[in-house]
Scaffold this motif. Sequence first.
Motif, short mmCIF file in Angstrom:
data_model
loop_
_atom_site.label_atom_id
_atom_site.label_comp_id
_atom_site.label_asym_id
_atom_site.label_seq_id
_atom_site.Cartn_x
_atom_site.Cartn_y
_atom_site.Cartn_z
N THR A 269 1.62 16.93 -33.15
CA THR A 269 2.32 17.52 -33.65
C THR A 269 2.13 19.10 -32.63
OG1 THR A 269 -0.38 18.84 -34.09
CG2 THR A 269 0.66 17.67 -35.82
N TYR A 270 2.16 18.96 -31.28
CA TYR A 270 2.59 19.82 -30.05
C TYR A 270 3.48 19.78 -30.69
CZ TYR A 270 2.40 22.04 -25.80
OH TYR A 270 3.01 22.98 -24.51
N SER A 271 4.05 21.17 -29.96
CA SER A 271 5.59 22.00 -30.08
C SER A 271 6.14 22.28 -28.86
CB SER A 271 5.04 23.34 -31.65
OG SER A 271 6.62 24.01 -30.95
N THR A 272 7.03 21.78 -28.90
CA THR A 272 7.54 22.28 -27.27
C THR A 272 9.03 23.45 -27.71
OG1 THR A 272 9.17 20.69 -27.79
CG2 THR A 272 7.64 19.78 -26.57
N GLU A 273 8.34 24.46 -29.00
CA GLU A 273 9.23 25.30 -28.77
C GLU A 273 8.61 26.62 -27.47
OE1 GLU A 273 9.09 28.63 -31.95
OE2 GLU A 273 8.24 26.79 -33.38
N THR A 274 10.18 26.75 -27.26
CA THR A 274 9.92 28.63 -26.01
C THR A 274 9.15 29.75 -26.88
OG1 THR A 274 11.79 27.90 -24.86
CG2 THR A 274 11.32 29.63 -25.15
N VAL A 275 8.20 29.32 -26.23
CA VAL A 275 7.50 30.79 -26.65
C VAL A 275 7.83 32.01 -26.03
CG1 VAL A 275 5.79 29.88 -28.45
CG2 VAL A 275 5.90 30.18 -26.30
N PRO A 276 7.89 34.13 -26.49
CA PRO A 276 7.87 34.80 -24.94
C PRO A 276 6.96 34.31 -24.35
CG PRO A 276 8.31 35.26 -27.13
CD PRO A 276 7.62 33.91 -27.69
#
Length: 619
Positions: free
Chosen positions: A32-39
């Motif tokens: 489930t770990y997300s590789t989405e870019t965060v600020p």
Amino acid sequence: MRVLALLALLAGSAWQLARGQADDACQASDRTYSTETVPAASYQPYEQLNPVVGGMSTKFYVTVVNLTPHRFHLDSTHAYQMNTFDFGDVPQGRARQNAIQYRGTIDTGDDAGEAYYIVDGTSKTFALRIKSYTSGDRRRVMLDLSGMELGQREYVFPGGETAVSLVITGSDKYGFQASLRHGTGGWMHELYDVIRDRPLRHLIVPGSHDAGMSTISDEITSIGSAANTQTQGVNIYDQLRAGSRWFDLRIASVHENGDAATVRGFWALHVNDETASLSIGNTGESLDDIIAQINQFTAENPGEVIFLPLRYLVGRYQFPDNGPIYWDAGLTNTFFAKLRGLNNRCANLDTSGGFQNQPASYFLDRNDGHGCVLPLLNTQHLDASAGVPHDAPGDGIYDLGLAFPTLVDHWSNMMQASDMAPDQIATWRSGTGTRGADGSSSDSSNFLIAQWLVTPDALASTAYTLQNFALEPTNPSLYSAGVNGIDPEHWPNVVLLDYIGVQKQDQWAWDSLSAEAYTLAIGLNLYMASENCGVATHRSPLLRTASLLTAENRRINRTGVYGEQAKKKKQWNGIIFANGTVLDHPPAALHPGKVDMLRAGTVLGNGTVLTESVPNPWV
């Protein structure tokens, strides 16, 4: 017919068992770990440490750390007279530093904003409320997790342009835990079934830098003061309760001036150089007190592994201007006799392959399940050629270099958190901190110590204090930047901190501490490492089916692994105010900082500006 029914029942049981075993296996598809870019995280500017400049600041952050398999979805926001109110979703396994800026004057008392979150896939919600007050600590945040049955807590921002942090771990199936308050204390025992088969190099634990320096005892006469020498706010016992398991202890004997034979005891010491002709610093807790506090903790919290790396191991005169006194065999054996007062030492452990390769259960199961306390000696100043002992395995006292032959202790030696943090992250994201499949070439055998601390010069530490360097730029950046540098394949084994558990300057009473490090330790081991099938052969406990969890809980209760911990765990949905007041059973409608009416001029999250006052639809 009875035979056929019995055969059918046995077949069904076998199918259920096979189904359970399949459900228990770690699978890459479960990740489930997300590789989405965060600020990207912002760091407190150096000038904000100046109390005059920091006191006038109107810009702050609220960092949310998500160590669950559920996305934290931002449902709505509204803000009144805030220049900035930038909140967003927090993906699984990530941290988001949310930015706020008050209207711009220190005296406004009506700036306010709220952010409402939904924990996706569940019925759970939480809210973050930002307020301004006309007196006292003007800028405050209320972390309202009553919608998760985890209570509410009010914090004051520790400094200008710095952050309040919230760490949440667990899952809807497993149950949630948050950093508003500490757990039972024995977090390793609580996670026994999760970590027992993992080698130590696959664990992540908080540590205490210069752990014995929670006070200034003035056993030597030098210019070291609380401002520039003290590194912890609470003693060893409370550091243990706050989650620390690796203690950077620097121990020295103190001798009468001009009389090396007269020893005034063994003390924690923090100096610029323990072997210099003139050492500058001071002493902290006595070794006797440290041992007593560890024994108190282990009596109350059986089943933990406590690492005590001990360095310095030299003597200094009361006035430390005549160089070090190197220990002979007699003085070293006197020191060993003190260490034998530690309960739950583990004798004759196998060091041939290094402790880092032993499963956690090798240590947790010792002493009839009471765990291990491991004195580990840095022997650089102990002269073996003169007959000075380096260890006593039969007494559970070990040479650090033999016990952890692949230990990497990374110190950035930088003054700014904005420089230190990327340096530390780069180290554990290199091969040094890679955690791949057990035994594979990608799985580092290193045991990595990350020193998450800055090193201000003598002038800066005296002017602004080591405490403020820890509480304002440094410790908050672990949650905003450090967490996003960790993923299921990369992490340090130990994160050393100054002033562990302390959130606000000089607020060291136990009920004033916050549990970010404690909750982070649970979350990184429970969630992050469990997402790596090379580390966790079993499926993440956060994802297992209810039937499997029920069966596991029955087994756990039967074996007593978690029995006492489970008894201590009680649902709490109270409120902790910034002044330390605690309401264990508040009225259901009490939500401090809640805005009942949205005033004209309020900006909604979609950009709409209200032209007239209306009731808050999210209350």
